[in-house]
Each structure stands twice: as structure tokens, then as C-alpha cells.
Design an enzyme around this catalytic site. Structure first.
Site, PDB file in Angstrom:
ATOM      1  N   SER A 112     -31.113 -48.761  14.308  1.00 43.84           N
ATOM      2  CA  SER A 112     -31.200 -48.098  15.703  1.00 43.84           C
ATOM      3  C   SER A 112     -31.454 -46.631  15.588  1.00 43.84           C
ATOM      4  O   SER A 112     -30.542 -46.222  16.652  1.00 43.84           O
ATOM      5  CB  SER A 112     -30.414 -48.744  16.558  1.00 43.84           C
ATOM      6  OG  SER A 112     -30.519 -50.114  16.717  1.00 43.84           O
TER       7      SER A 112
ATOM      8  N   ASP B 172     -34.222 -55.203  21.095  1.00 42.17           N
ATOM      9  CA  ASP B 172     -34.030 -55.743  22.528  1.00 42.17           C
ATOM     10  C   ASP B 172     -35.539 -56.281  22.911  1.00 42.17           C
ATOM     11  O   ASP B 172     -35.202 -57.196  23.861  1.00 42.17           O
ATOM     12  CB  ASP B 172     -33.542 -54.725  23.254  1.00 42.17           C
ATOM     13  CG  ASP B 172     -32.057 -54.406  22.891  1.00 42.17           C
ATOM     14  OD1 ASP B 172     -31.378 -55.370  22.387  1.00 42.17           O
ATOM     15  OD2 ASP B 172     -31.497 -53.440  23.535  1.00 42.17           O
TER      16      ASP B 172
ATOM     17  N   ARG C 281     -30.466 -64.383  18.799  1.00 42.74           N
ATOM     18  CA  ARG C 281     -31.748 -64.107  19.576  1.00 42.74           C
ATOM     19  C   ARG C 281     -33.246 -64.591  18.704  1.00 42.74           C
ATOM     20  O   ARG C 281     -34.055 -64.743  19.191  1.00 42.74           O
ATOM     21  CB  ARG C 281     -31.967 -62.799  20.032  1.00 42.74           C
ATOM     22  CG  ARG C 281     -31.052 -62.541  21.423  1.00 42.74           C
ATOM     23  CD  ARG C 281     -31.118 -61.154  21.765  1.00 42.74           C
ATOM     24  NE  ARG C 281     -30.219 -60.992  22.806  1.00 42.74           N
ATOM     25  CZ  ARG C 281     -29.987 -59.858  23.589  1.00 42.74           C
ATOM     26  NH1 ARG C 281     -30.573 -58.701  22.956  1.00 42.74           N
ATOM     27  NH2 ARG C 281     -28.822 -59.530  24.248  1.00 42.74           N
TER      28      ARG C 281
ATOM     29  N   ARG D   6     -30.883 -61.197  28.211  1.00 42.70           N
ATOM     30  CA  ARG D   6     -32.485 -61.148  27.393  1.00 42.70           C
ATOM     31  C   ARG D   6     -33.056 -62.441  27.351  1.00 42.70           C
ATOM     32  O   ARG D   6     -34.282 -62.850  27.460  1.00 42.70           O
ATOM     33  CB  ARG D   6     -32.394 -60.436  25.976  1.00 42.70           C
ATOM     34  CG  ARG D   6     -31.773 -59.090  25.916  1.00 42.70           C
ATOM     35  CD  ARG D   6     -32.424 -58.044  26.637  1.00 42.70           C
ATOM     36  NE  ARG D   6     -31.790 -56.694  26.295  1.00 42.70           N
ATOM     37  CZ  ARG D   6     -32.202 -55.742  27.358  1.00 42.70           C
ATOM     38  NH1 ARG D   6     -33.199 -55.680  27.995  1.00 42.70           N
ATOM     39  NH2 ARG D   6     -31.494 -54.529  26.982  1.00 42.70           N
TER      40      ARG D   6
ATOM     41  N   LYS E  56     -25.836 -58.073  33.705  1.00 41.01           N
ATOM     42  CA  LYS E  56     -25.402 -57.398  32.691  1.00 41.01           C
ATOM     43  C   LYS E  56     -26.186 -55.937  32.440  1.00 41.01           C
ATOM     44  O   LYS E  56     -25.644 -54.864  32.294  1.00 41.01           O
ATOM     45  CB  LYS E  56     -25.261 -57.876  31.202  1.00 41.01           C
ATOM     46  CG  LYS E  56     -24.764 -57.135  30.114  1.00 41.01           C
ATOM     47  CD  LYS E  56     -24.481 -57.666  28.784  1.00 41.01           C
ATOM     48  CE  LYS E  56     -23.981 -56.652  27.936  1.00 41.01           C
ATOM     49  NZ  LYS E  56     -23.700 -57.278  26.612  1.00 41.01           N
TER      50      LYS E  56
END
Length: 231
Positions: free
Chosen positions: A3, A111, A142, A186, A212
Site C-alpha cells: 500500500s 479495497d 475478502r 466492503r 464503518k
């Protein structure tokens, strides 16, 4: 550094306040002794914009007013939409059935991967999303949960370690299902936007999870014509 664009964005903001920052050996050294007050313009959040860009790509017509700082890693979603053929260079969304599959290293923008995966299900061919290891340790796993949600609705996605292999086909799904969203904001937004590609309204759990990162998500979702039910 994972990131890394987020790190650079943080440093850029701190420097606006005359805070000295130096990167050295994967560490940030901060000297705030000369920090000063300043007025700072805050741009729209590219991560929160991604679900609604995906909705436009699915054919929903509405206007987005947002100013995105290109230093945000997730702003790459706009370039991905152009590359796949969902929109042109001026961000005009196209009504086309000729969506191109894509192969991406997603390490720098985890994300938005769920929404990229959703759009890849509508491409004509096989897409590969690679280097997804950091998605396993978010609010939920995820990688697997994106696959579970989209496959339940009608997609055809396989996993290979830290990669998703998405066999795309332009089609509308039946819907009308109970969808587990894993108390993950998400995943909840993914399930909601994916439901726009369904004939019947889906029932989603943990609907408050959006608080959130995007408390007004459902308000905006309804504005664009979205429908949802909470379990």
C-alpha cells in the site's frame, strides 16, 4: 512497502502542515517541531466512490460529483474502467456488450478488488486478479467471501492461492437470495451493487456494517434506483 501509495499520500498531507517526514528502511521518521496550522482541501474518497462507479458500469444512469486526488491508490479504478471498455477517456459510460477481460496485479489497491471482480464477471472472457494476499486479513477474508457472494448470484470465479480467475459473461442474474455479508462493510456494499445486476431483490444481513466507512451508503444507493432488504 505494501500500500505504498497510501504511505505517500499520508506523507504529502503531513508536509502540508510543515511536518518533516523521511522514508528510510521501510520506516517513516516524523519531525513535527515546526508544524503549523493550515487550511487543507480534502478530496473525495476513491474507495467509497468505487461502488457507484461500478453501478454506472452496470448501466445505471446518474450523475457523480466528485473530485478525486490521483495520489489515492484506489483512483486507478477509473483507469481500469476505461481499459475494460466501460467508459471512454472522458469518463462517459458506454452501453456496450464488448467488455474486455483484464489481468491485474492488485497489491496496491486491495479495497476496490471486490468491485473490480464484480465487473470482470460481465466481461467477455477470463480475467485474472493477482496478488490478493492482503485481502485475507481485512474485516473478513475478502478473497473467499467475494467469490462466495458473486458465485452465489451466478458468477463463475475460481481461486488459485492469492489469485482470482473470473470467467466472465455478460448476463443478468436471477437474484432473490439471502446473502451473507460477513459483517464487513466492503462485502456488504459489494452485495448491494451486485444486486443491481439481478432481476429480484436480494436480502442482505449486517446492513449497518456500512457505517464503518460510508454511513449514508443506503441513502445514496436508493437515490440511484437500488433496492435492498435486510435480514
Amino acid at each position: 512497502i505494501p500500500s505504498f501509495d497510501y504511505v505517500l499520500l499520508t506523507i504529502a498531507v503531513l508536509k502540508c502542515f510543515d511536518i518533516e517526514c523521511n522514508l528510510e528502511d521501510n520506516a517513516i521518521y516524523v519531525d513535527a517541531r515546526k508544524a503549523k496550522y493550515t487550511e487543507l482541501k480534502i478530496h473525495s474518497d476513491a474507495s467509497s466512490l468505487a461502488p457507484f462507479l461500478a453501478a454506472k458500469a452496470l448501466g445505471y444512469k446518474f450523475e457523480i460529483k466528485a473530485e478525486i486526488d490521483k495520489n489515492q491508490a484506489d483512483s486507478i479504478f477509473i483507469d481500469i474502467l476505461k481499459q475494460m471498455g466501460f467508459c471512454d477517456s472522458k469518463l462517459k459510460f458506454l452501453n456496450t456488450k464488448s467488455i474486455k477481460p483484464i489481468s491485474l496485479d492488485c497489491d496496491n489497491f486491495p479495497d476496490i478488488v471486490p468491485f473490480i471482480a464484480l465487473l470482470c464477471t460481465q466481461a467477455n472472457g477470463t480475467s485474472v486478479l493477482k496478488n490478493l494476499y492482503r485481502l485475507k486479513n481485512k474485516e473478513s477474508d475478502r478473497i473467499n467471501n467475494t467469490v462466495k457472494i458473486l458465485n452465489a448470484l451466478g458468477a463463475n470465479i475460481d481461486t488459485d492461492g492469492n489469485n482470482m480467475i473470473i470467467h466472465g459473461k455478460k448476463e443478468t442474474w436471477e437474484g432473490g437470495l439471502d446473502i451473507e455479508t460477513y459483517n464487513d462493510h466492503r462485502m456488504l456494499m459489494l452485495a448491494a451493487i451486485a444486486s443491481l445486476n439481478c432481476k429480484k431483490t436480494n436480502r442482505l444481513n449486517n446492513c449497518n456494517a456500512v457505517n464503518k466507512s460510508y454511513p449514508k451508503f443506503w441513502e445514496d444507493f436508493i437515490k440511484i434506483g437500488g433496492k435492498y432488504e435486510c435480514m
